[in-house]
Design a protein around this motif. Structure first.
Motif, PDB file in Angstrom:
ATOM      1  N   LEU A  14      27.571  36.730  42.370  1.00 55.58           N
ATOM      2  CA  LEU A  14      28.843  36.048  42.615  1.00 55.58           C
ATOM      3  C   LEU A  14      29.178  35.079  41.491  1.00 55.58           C
ATOM      4  N   ASP A  15      28.151  34.331  41.029  1.00 55.63           N
ATOM      5  CA  ASP A  15      28.387  33.405  39.919  1.00 55.63           C
ATOM      6  C   ASP A  15      28.861  34.154  38.678  1.00 55.63           C
ATOM      7  N   ALA A  16      28.226  35.308  38.407  1.00 59.87           N
ATOM      8  CA  ALA A  16      28.615  36.101  37.235  1.00 59.87           C
ATOM      9  C   ALA A  16      30.033  36.652  37.394  1.00 59.87           C
ATOM     10  N   ALA A  17      30.372  37.094  38.609  1.00 60.95           N
ATOM     11  CA  ALA A  17      31.714  37.622  38.859  1.00 60.95           C
ATOM     12  C   ALA A  17      32.766  36.533  38.697  1.00 60.95           C
ATOM     13  N   LEU A  18      32.423  35.317  39.164  1.00 56.31           N
ATOM     14  CA  LEU A  18      33.363  34.209  39.019  1.00 56.31           C
ATOM     15  C   LEU A  18      33.560  33.848  37.550  1.00 56.31           C
ATOM     16  N   GLU A  19      32.475  33.888  36.779  1.00 59.09           N
ATOM     17  CA  GLU A  19      32.583  33.601  35.347  1.00 59.09           C
ATOM     18  C   GLU A  19      33.480  34.625  34.661  1.00 59.09           C
ATOM     19  N   ARG A  20      33.388  35.892  35.109  1.00 56.87           N
ATOM     20  CA  ARG A  20      34.247  36.916  34.509  1.00 56.87           C
ATOM     21  C   ARG A  20      35.720  36.652  34.828  1.00 56.87           C
ATOM     22  N   VAL A  21      36.000  36.135  36.033  1.00 54.45           N
ATOM     23  CA  VAL A  21      37.376  35.773  36.380  1.00 54.45           C
ATOM     24  C   VAL A  21      37.872  34.647  35.476  1.00 54.45           C
ATOM     25  N   ALA A  45      37.313  42.299  41.805  1.00 54.89           N
ATOM     26  CA  ALA A  45      35.865  42.478  41.939  1.00 54.89           C
ATOM     27  C   ALA A  45      35.221  41.257  42.592  1.00 54.89           C
ATOM     28  N   TYR A  46      35.637  40.063  42.181  1.00 52.33           N
ATOM     29  CA  TYR A  46      35.082  38.844  42.780  1.00 52.33           C
ATOM     30  C   TYR A  46      35.419  38.764  44.263  1.00 52.33           C
ATOM     31  N   ASP A  47      36.660  39.110  44.609  1.00 54.18           N
ATOM     32  CA  ASP A  47      37.082  39.084  46.005  1.00 54.18           C
ATOM     33  C   ASP A  47      36.238  40.045  46.841  1.00 54.18           C
ATOM     34  N   GLU A  48      35.970  41.242  46.309  1.00 53.76           N
ATOM     35  CA  GLU A  48      35.171  42.232  47.026  1.00 53.76           C
ATOM     36  C   GLU A  48      33.740  41.745  47.226  1.00 53.76           C
ATOM     37  N   GLN A  49      33.177  41.155  46.179  1.00 53.85           N
ATOM     38  CA  GLN A  49      31.789  40.677  46.282  1.00 53.85           C
ATOM     39  C   GLN A  49      31.684  39.505  47.245  1.00 53.85           C
ATOM     40  N   LEU A  50      32.691  38.642  47.259  1.00 53.02           N
ATOM     41  CA  LEU A  50      32.687  37.514  48.192  1.00 53.02           C
ATOM     42  C   LEU A  50      32.755  38.014  49.632  1.00 53.02           C
ATOM     43  N   MET A  51      33.517  39.039  49.870  1.00 47.97           N
ATOM     44  CA  MET A  51      33.605  39.628  51.204  1.00 47.97           C
ATOM     45  C   MET A  51      32.279  40.259  51.615  1.00 47.97           C
ATOM     46  N   ASP A  52      31.671  41.003  50.703  1.00 50.78           N
ATOM     47  CA  ASP A  52      30.393  41.647  51.012  1.00 50.78           C
ATOM     48  C   ASP A  52      29.301  40.627  51.304  1.00 50.78           C
ATOM     49  N   PHE A  91      29.642  37.156  52.122  1.00 51.56           N
ATOM     50  CA  PHE A  91      29.838  36.113  53.130  1.00 51.56           C
ATOM     51  C   PHE A  91      30.977  36.417  54.115  1.00 51.56           C
ATOM     52  N   GLY A  92      31.641  37.561  53.956  1.00 56.64           N
ATOM     53  CA  GLY A  92      32.756  37.855  54.840  1.00 56.64           C
ATOM     54  C   GLY A  92      33.951  36.964  54.612  1.00 56.64           C
ATOM     55  N   GLU A  93      34.066  36.392  53.420  1.00 54.30           N
ATOM     56  CA  GLU A  93      35.184  35.520  53.080  1.00 54.30           C
ATOM     57  C   GLU A  93      36.060  36.187  52.026  1.00 54.30           C
ATOM     58  N   VAL A  94      37.284  35.692  51.920  1.00 56.14           N
ATOM     59  CA  VAL A  94      38.219  36.256  50.946  1.00 56.14           C
ATOM     60  C   VAL A  94      38.815  35.132  50.110  1.00 56.14           C
ATOM     61  N   THR A  95      39.388  35.526  48.997  1.00 56.84           N
ATOM     62  CA  THR A  95      40.129  34.585  48.153  1.00 56.84           C
ATOM     63  C   THR A  95      41.616  34.679  48.526  1.00 56.84           C
ATOM     64  N   PRO A  96      42.440  33.773  48.032  1.00 55.64           N
ATOM     65  CA  PRO A  96      43.887  33.879  48.287  1.00 55.64           C
ATOM     66  C   PRO A  96      44.570  34.890  47.374  1.00 55.64           C
ATOM     67  N   TRP A  97      43.802  35.640  46.557  1.00 56.59           N
ATOM     68  CA  TRP A  97      44.390  36.597  45.620  1.00 56.59           C
ATOM     69  C   TRP A  97      44.574  37.940  46.309  1.00 56.59           C
ATOM     70  N   ASP A  98      45.811  38.331  46.496  1.00 56.03           N
ATOM     71  CA  ASP A  98      46.127  39.620  47.120  1.00 56.03           C
ATOM     72  C   ASP A  98      46.358  40.644  46.008  1.00 56.03           C
ATOM     73  N   VAL A  99      45.264  41.217  45.508  1.00 58.24           N
ATOM     74  CA  VAL A  99      45.354  42.139  44.371  1.00 58.24           C
ATOM     75  C   VAL A  99      44.654  43.455  44.723  1.00 58.24           C
ATOM     76  N   GLU A 100      45.038  44.494  44.011  1.00 51.43           N
ATOM     77  CA  GLU A 100      44.396  45.801  44.106  1.00 51.43           C
ATOM     78  C   GLU A 100      43.888  46.176  42.722  1.00 51.43           C
ATOM     79  N   SER A 101      42.829  46.963  42.700  1.00 51.24           N
ATOM     80  CA  SER A 101      42.261  47.374  41.422  1.00 51.24           C
ATOM     81  C   SER A 101      43.251  48.239  40.652  1.00 51.24           C
ATOM     82  N   ILE A 102      43.304  48.048  39.327  1.00 55.43           N
ATOM     83  CA  ILE A 102      44.176  48.813  38.448  1.00 55.43           C
ATOM     84  C   ILE A 102      43.317  49.632  37.499  1.00 55.43           C
TER      85      ILE A 102
END
Length: 217
Positions: A8-15, A51-58, A60-71
């Motif tokens: 998660l930390d790595a995914a957040l850094e990529r964001v 990707a970060y949103d998906e990993q956060l859900m997997d 902790f079952g939480e989501v971000t406020p970003w409503d995005v789809e993969s492109i």
């Protein structure tokens, strides 16, 4: 065991890194429309956020406020950017020409000129002298210019509409106004040899009822 916290930390850094690259691309573009670097940075930021949103859900079952789809970057380039060095193909190369004519009867020339001068006066500062409207043709032009430029601007009691016609044609080349003199009444409306008339609509503003309809039962 997978280190979910580390991932998660790595995914957040990529964001964060993708957001920095996107901001840099936007600044470098200086407002240019459809800048390729800005588009590529946008796709990278979008996908990193997804990707970060998906990993956060997997995790902790939480989501971000970003409503995005993969492109898909490759698909996005083909669909929106046309690919580097490739001219996008116009899916609708055809040009449609709409020619319209409507005739009017002028019951009172003086009344029409008064209406046109009033329209001209509204478009000028209050202390500026209003040039007189000279003639019926100038009056009609003034009404068109002071309105929205369409024939609807001529829907005034001082003009009685007569018959009109609208013709829709498929043409190979758009009109080039620079190729015709300002006083050429025919050239801009003359159909080309390759033009194809699609249809014609006749306008009859006043339809007289036949005797059967006029008869009182």
């Amino acid at each position: 065991m997978t280190d979910q916290h580390g991932e998660l930390d790595a995914a957040l850094e990529r964001v964060i890194e993708a957001a920095r690259h996107h901001l840099a691309a936007v600044r470098a573009a200086q407002g240019r429309i459809d800048d390729d670097d800005v588009w590529q940075a946008y796709v990278a930021l979008n996908n990193a956020s997804f990707a970060y949103d998906e990993q956060l859900m997997d995790a902790f079952g939480e989501v971000t406020p970003w409503d995005v789809e993969s492109i898909d970057p490759d698909e996005a380039d083909q669909r929106f950017a046309g690919g580097e060095g490739v001219e996008p193909t116009d899916p609708h190369p055809q040009v449609i020409s709409v020619r319209q004519r409507r005739d009017y009867r002028v019951p009172s020339v003086s009344a029409l000129i008064r209406v046109a001068e009033a329209a001209r006066r509204e478009g000028l500062p209050g202390d500026e002298e209003v040039p007189p409207v000279e003639g019926v043709g100038e009056a009609v032009l003034e009404l068109l210019q002071s309105g929205d430029g369409s024939l609807g601007a001529l829907d005034v009691p001082e003009l009685e509409p007569l018959d009109g016609v609208v013709m829709v044609s498929e043409v190979g080349t758009p009109v080039d106004l620079e190729a015709f003199a300002d006083d050429d009444p025919v050239g801009p409306f003359q159909p080309g040899v390759d033009d194809r008339l699609v249809g014609r609509l006749d306008e009859h503003p006043f339809l007289e009822l036949d005797d059967e309809h006029d008869r009182v039962h």
